[in-house]
Design an enzyme around this catalytic site. Structure first.
Site, short mmCIF file in Angstrom:
data_model
loop_
_atom_site.label_atom_id
_atom_site.label_comp_id
_atom_site.label_asym_id
_atom_site.label_seq_id
_atom_site.Cartn_x
_atom_site.Cartn_y
_atom_site.Cartn_z
N LYS A 34 -10.48 4.36 -1.54
CA LYS A 34 -9.85 3.84 -0.31
C LYS A 34 -8.95 4.90 0.33
O LYS A 34 -9.05 5.16 1.53
CB LYS A 34 -9.00 2.60 -0.65
CG LYS A 34 -8.06 2.18 0.47
CD LYS A 34 -7.25 0.97 0.09
CE LYS A 34 -6.00 1.22 -0.70
NZ LYS A 34 -4.84 1.71 0.07
N ASN A 35 -8.08 5.50 -0.46
CA ASN A 35 -7.09 6.41 0.13
C ASN A 35 -7.72 7.69 0.66
O ASN A 35 -7.18 8.32 1.57
CB ASN A 35 -5.98 6.73 -0.88
CG ASN A 35 -5.08 5.53 -1.11
OD1 ASN A 35 -5.16 4.54 -0.39
ND2 ASN A 35 -4.22 5.60 -2.12
N ARG A 104 -0.50 0.92 7.40
CA ARG A 104 0.40 2.07 7.42
C ARG A 104 -0.34 3.39 7.60
O ARG A 104 0.11 4.29 8.29
CB ARG A 104 1.17 2.13 6.10
CG ARG A 104 2.35 1.23 6.01
CD ARG A 104 3.10 1.58 4.75
NE ARG A 104 3.41 3.01 4.72
CZ ARG A 104 4.42 3.57 5.33
NH1 ARG A 104 5.25 2.83 6.02
NH2 ARG A 104 4.63 4.87 5.27
N CYS A 128 7.23 -1.85 3.81
CA CYS A 128 6.31 -2.91 3.40
C CYS A 128 6.81 -3.51 2.11
O CYS A 128 7.92 -3.23 1.67
CB CYS A 128 4.89 -2.38 3.27
SG CYS A 128 4.65 -1.41 1.80
N ARG A 133 9.49 3.10 2.75
CA ARG A 133 8.43 4.02 3.18
C ARG A 133 8.77 4.78 4.48
O ARG A 133 8.12 4.61 5.51
CB ARG A 133 7.10 3.28 3.28
CG ARG A 133 6.83 2.48 2.01
CD ARG A 133 5.46 1.93 1.93
NE ARG A 133 4.48 2.94 1.54
CZ ARG A 133 3.23 2.65 1.21
NH1 ARG A 133 2.82 1.42 1.22
NH2 ARG A 133 2.40 3.60 0.88
N ASP A 319 0.18 3.53 -8.43
CA ASP A 319 -0.77 2.47 -8.10
C ASP A 319 -1.35 1.78 -9.34
O ASP A 319 -1.98 0.73 -9.22
CB ASP A 319 -1.92 3.03 -7.24
CG ASP A 319 -1.46 3.35 -5.82
OD1 ASP A 319 -0.36 2.93 -5.44
OD2 ASP A 319 -2.20 4.05 -5.10
N ILE A 341 8.44 6.09 -7.97
CA ILE A 341 7.97 6.47 -6.62
C ILE A 341 8.46 5.50 -5.55
O ILE A 341 8.96 5.91 -4.51
CB ILE A 341 6.42 6.57 -6.58
CG1 ILE A 341 5.89 7.44 -7.72
CG2 ILE A 341 5.93 7.07 -5.21
CD1 ILE A 341 6.13 8.92 -7.60
N ARG A 411 -7.82 -5.51 0.43
CA ARG A 411 -7.49 -4.25 1.09
C ARG A 411 -8.04 -3.08 0.27
O ARG A 411 -8.38 -2.05 0.84
CB ARG A 411 -5.96 -4.06 1.18
CG ARG A 411 -5.25 -4.94 2.16
CD ARG A 411 -3.76 -4.59 2.16
NE ARG A 411 -3.61 -3.15 2.15
CZ ARG A 411 -2.68 -2.49 1.46
NH1 ARG A 411 -1.78 -3.14 0.76
NH2 ARG A 411 -2.62 -1.18 1.49
C1 UD1 Z 1 0.04 7.13 -0.69
C2 UD1 Z 1 -1.04 6.14 -1.07
C3 UD1 Z 1 -0.46 5.03 -1.96
C4 UD1 Z 1 0.27 5.63 -3.15
C5 UD1 Z 1 1.28 6.68 -2.71
C6 UD1 Z 1 1.93 7.41 -3.87
C7 UD1 Z 1 -2.51 6.22 0.86
C8 UD1 Z 1 -3.07 5.50 2.04
N1 UD1 Z 1 -1.60 5.56 0.14
O1 UD1 Z 1 0.99 6.43 0.10
O2 UD1 Z 1 -1.55 4.22 -2.41
O3 UD1 Z 1 0.94 4.61 -3.85
O4 UD1 Z 1 0.64 7.66 -1.87
O5 UD1 Z 1 0.98 7.97 -4.68
O6 UD1 Z 1 -2.91 7.32 0.56
N2 UD1 Z 1 8.65 9.45 1.34
C9 UD1 Z 1 9.76 9.86 2.03
N3 UD1 Z 1 9.60 10.39 3.29
C10 UD1 Z 1 8.37 10.51 3.86
C11 UD1 Z 1 7.24 10.10 3.15
C12 UD1 Z 1 7.41 9.56 1.88
O7 UD1 Z 1 10.89 9.77 1.56
O8 UD1 Z 1 8.28 10.98 5.00
C13 UD1 Z 1 8.81 8.86 0.00
C14 UD1 Z 1 8.35 7.39 -0.03
O9 UD1 Z 1 9.38 6.52 0.36
C15 UD1 Z 1 7.99 7.21 -1.47
C16 UD1 Z 1 7.46 8.59 -1.88
O10 UD1 Z 1 7.92 9.50 -0.91
O11 UD1 Z 1 9.12 6.90 -2.22
C17 UD1 Z 1 5.96 8.68 -1.96
O12 UD1 Z 1 5.39 8.28 -0.74
P1 UD1 Z 1 4.04 8.91 -0.21
O13 UD1 Z 1 3.50 9.87 -1.21
O14 UD1 Z 1 4.26 9.40 1.17
O15 UD1 Z 1 3.10 7.63 -0.16
P2 UD1 Z 1 2.06 7.26 0.96
O16 UD1 Z 1 1.40 8.48 1.49
O17 UD1 Z 1 2.67 6.31 1.91
#
Ligand code: UD1
Length: 457
Positions: A34-35, A104, A128, A133, A319, A341, A411
């Protein structure tokens, strides 16, 4: 605020009735990730030539991403698990709030739109059920590449100030290895002028999959899968064919389900190295694991308690934290599961305790005292992976469960119950007369088997 779109609200009146206590057997075919598929769809916006994506999972998240692309003017043709994406005619307009809030990952479109068209306007995706996030890493990185970014009335408006010019390559150091920010910045940097270096980049396999597709399109990305990624910007990208990698999280969920029910199954196709952290923990907790090519077999044995701490790849994936917690509920001894995380990813614990587990959560750490058995319940999963965890707990328990929250499950898991049923589990999707807003209501079941297949177009 939730991560899924409201237009799937009919799924709220569906539940999985699971007769617990059976063992799983046989082989399960793993769908495309999916991702990966989500970000590859966003990446296809970088070219005006056709992209053919194979092994696209049929999931509601994919369906939503397709809707977003269509909203931008992209032509999509589906043929089973193959998607042909034609982004020749894209009209740059603000993405509708409802579509972005429904998914998202739609925010990932900001990078390709900005670098190909010089502008993008996307509502803030918001938090969410599992955490706040933020997107500060995406924004700061895009600014470092020269984008002018304004956040006005919850809408991120990004543009390249000088009409007709490109983003500029830059050195970017992420404060945290965000998967989404790494992907956004790679896509933005592909068409930038000069070299971009991303330090403290995330190393998840889905990022490597994105880089492989982009390189097939003519991008010059080096060292994806490492902490420092180098991208030499090119003028133009072209079309290509690409096959989405197997979903390591889906595979991991089935392996955990087998371990939890003392079952023997195999999952394929998989890329075993993507699952190393989980396989180590499964072996440590008593299961026998055998890797043969692109297949992993597991033989569930007596479950021993082990501690787990989630971490960015190659660490234990967040996950799989909820499913693994379900496994540990019936392990012998005490275990400790630390979520590092996301700040709110322990929603499944309360429900597991309703099923008879003994878990205490303190500061995002679940302290689990293994119990002998769980009992079936009627419960509502509150996010994608917590729904999967409750289904695993329902498989463990000796009685019948009804698990709601399928608007989350669908999803990310393609035909989950069909795959379980093929492995010998007594499981059926039911539709009820009310929706699940009150998790304690007694359901009145309309006896009907419902197909979960969704059309990704
Ligand atoms: C992606 C995955 C999700 C997985 C996650 C962590 C997709 C669509 N989703 O989500 O399934 O659980 O990676 O492996 O690929 N953060 C910040 N600032 C930012 C961005 C992130 O502080 O600008 C923090 C987030 O709050 C979180 C951590 O970084 O605590 C990890 O988030 P991130 O790796 O960005 O997750 P996603 O890309 O949203």
């Amino acid at each position: 605020m939730v991560c899924e779109s409201n237009n799937k609200s009919y799924l709220k009146s569906q539940n999985l009735k699971i007769i617990g206590g059976s063992t799983l057997r046989g082989e399960v075919k793993i769908s495309g990730a999916k991702n990966s598929a989500l970000v590859l769809l966003a990446g296809s916006l970088l070219t005006d030539e056709k992209i053919i994506l194979d092994n696209v999972p049929l999931l509601t998240d994919i369906e939503k991403m397709c809707k977003i692309l269509k909203n931008l003017g992209v032509k999509l043709t589906t043929n089973d698990h193959q998607l042909t994406i034609d982004s020749t005619h894209v009209s740059i307009k603000e993405l509708p709030y409802e579509l972005v809030h429904g998914l998202r990952a739609s925010f990932f479109c900001i990078g390709p739109l900005l670098s190909r068209f010089g502008e993008a306007s996307i509502p803030l995706p918001g938090g969410c059920n599992i955490g706040k996030r933020p997107i500060n890493e995406h924004i700061n990185g895009l600014k470092a590449l020269g984008a002018d970014i304004l956040i006005e009335k919850e809408i991120v408006k990004a543009r390249i100030l000088k009409k007709g010019s490109r983003l500029n390559g830059s050195n970017i150091k992420l404060n945290c290895p965000s998967v989404g920010a790494t992907e956004t910045l790679i896509m933005a940097a592909c068409l930038a002028k000069g070299r971009t270096v991303i330090e403290n980049a995330a190393r998840e396999p889905e990022i490597q999959d994105l880089c492989q597709m982009l390189n097939k399109m003519g991008a010059k990305i080096y060292d994806s899968g490492k902490e420092k990624i180098i991208i030499d910007g090119v003028q133009k990208l072209h079309g290509c064919s690409h096959k989405v990698i197997p979903d390591r999280i889906e595979a991991g969920t089935f392996l955990i389900a087998a371990a939890a029910t003392s079952s023997s199954i195999s999952v394929s196709p998989v890329i075993p190295s993507h699952l190393e952290a989980l396989l180590n923990k499964l072996e440590e907790s008593g299961s026998k694991v055998l890797i043969k090519g692109n297949s992993i077999s597991i033989k569930g044995k007596k479950i021993k308690a082990v501690d787990v701490e989630t971490a960015p790849f190659p660490g234990f994936p967040t996950d799989l934290q909820a499913p693994f917690t379900a496994l540990m509920t019936v392990a012998k001894g005490r275990s400790k599961i630390s979520e590092t995380i996301f700040e709110n990813r322990m929603n499944h614990v309360e429900h597991l305790n309703q099923m008879g587990s003994s878990i205490l959560v303190k500061n995002n750490v679940a302290y689990i005292e293994g119990v002998n058995e769980l009992r079936g319940e009627t419960l509502v999963g509150s996010d994608l992976r917590s729904a999967a965890a409750l289904i695993i707990a329902a498989l463990i328990s000796k009685t019948t469960s009804h698990i709601y929250g399928l608007e989350h499950l669908d999803r990310g898991y393609e035909n989950f119950e069909v795959k379980l049923s093929n492995m010998g589990v007594e499981i059926i999707r039911e539709i009820t007369e009310k929706n699940n807003s009150d998790s304690n209501y007694k359901s009145s079941v309309i006896k009907e088997k419902i197909s979960t297949g969704v059309n990704a177009a």
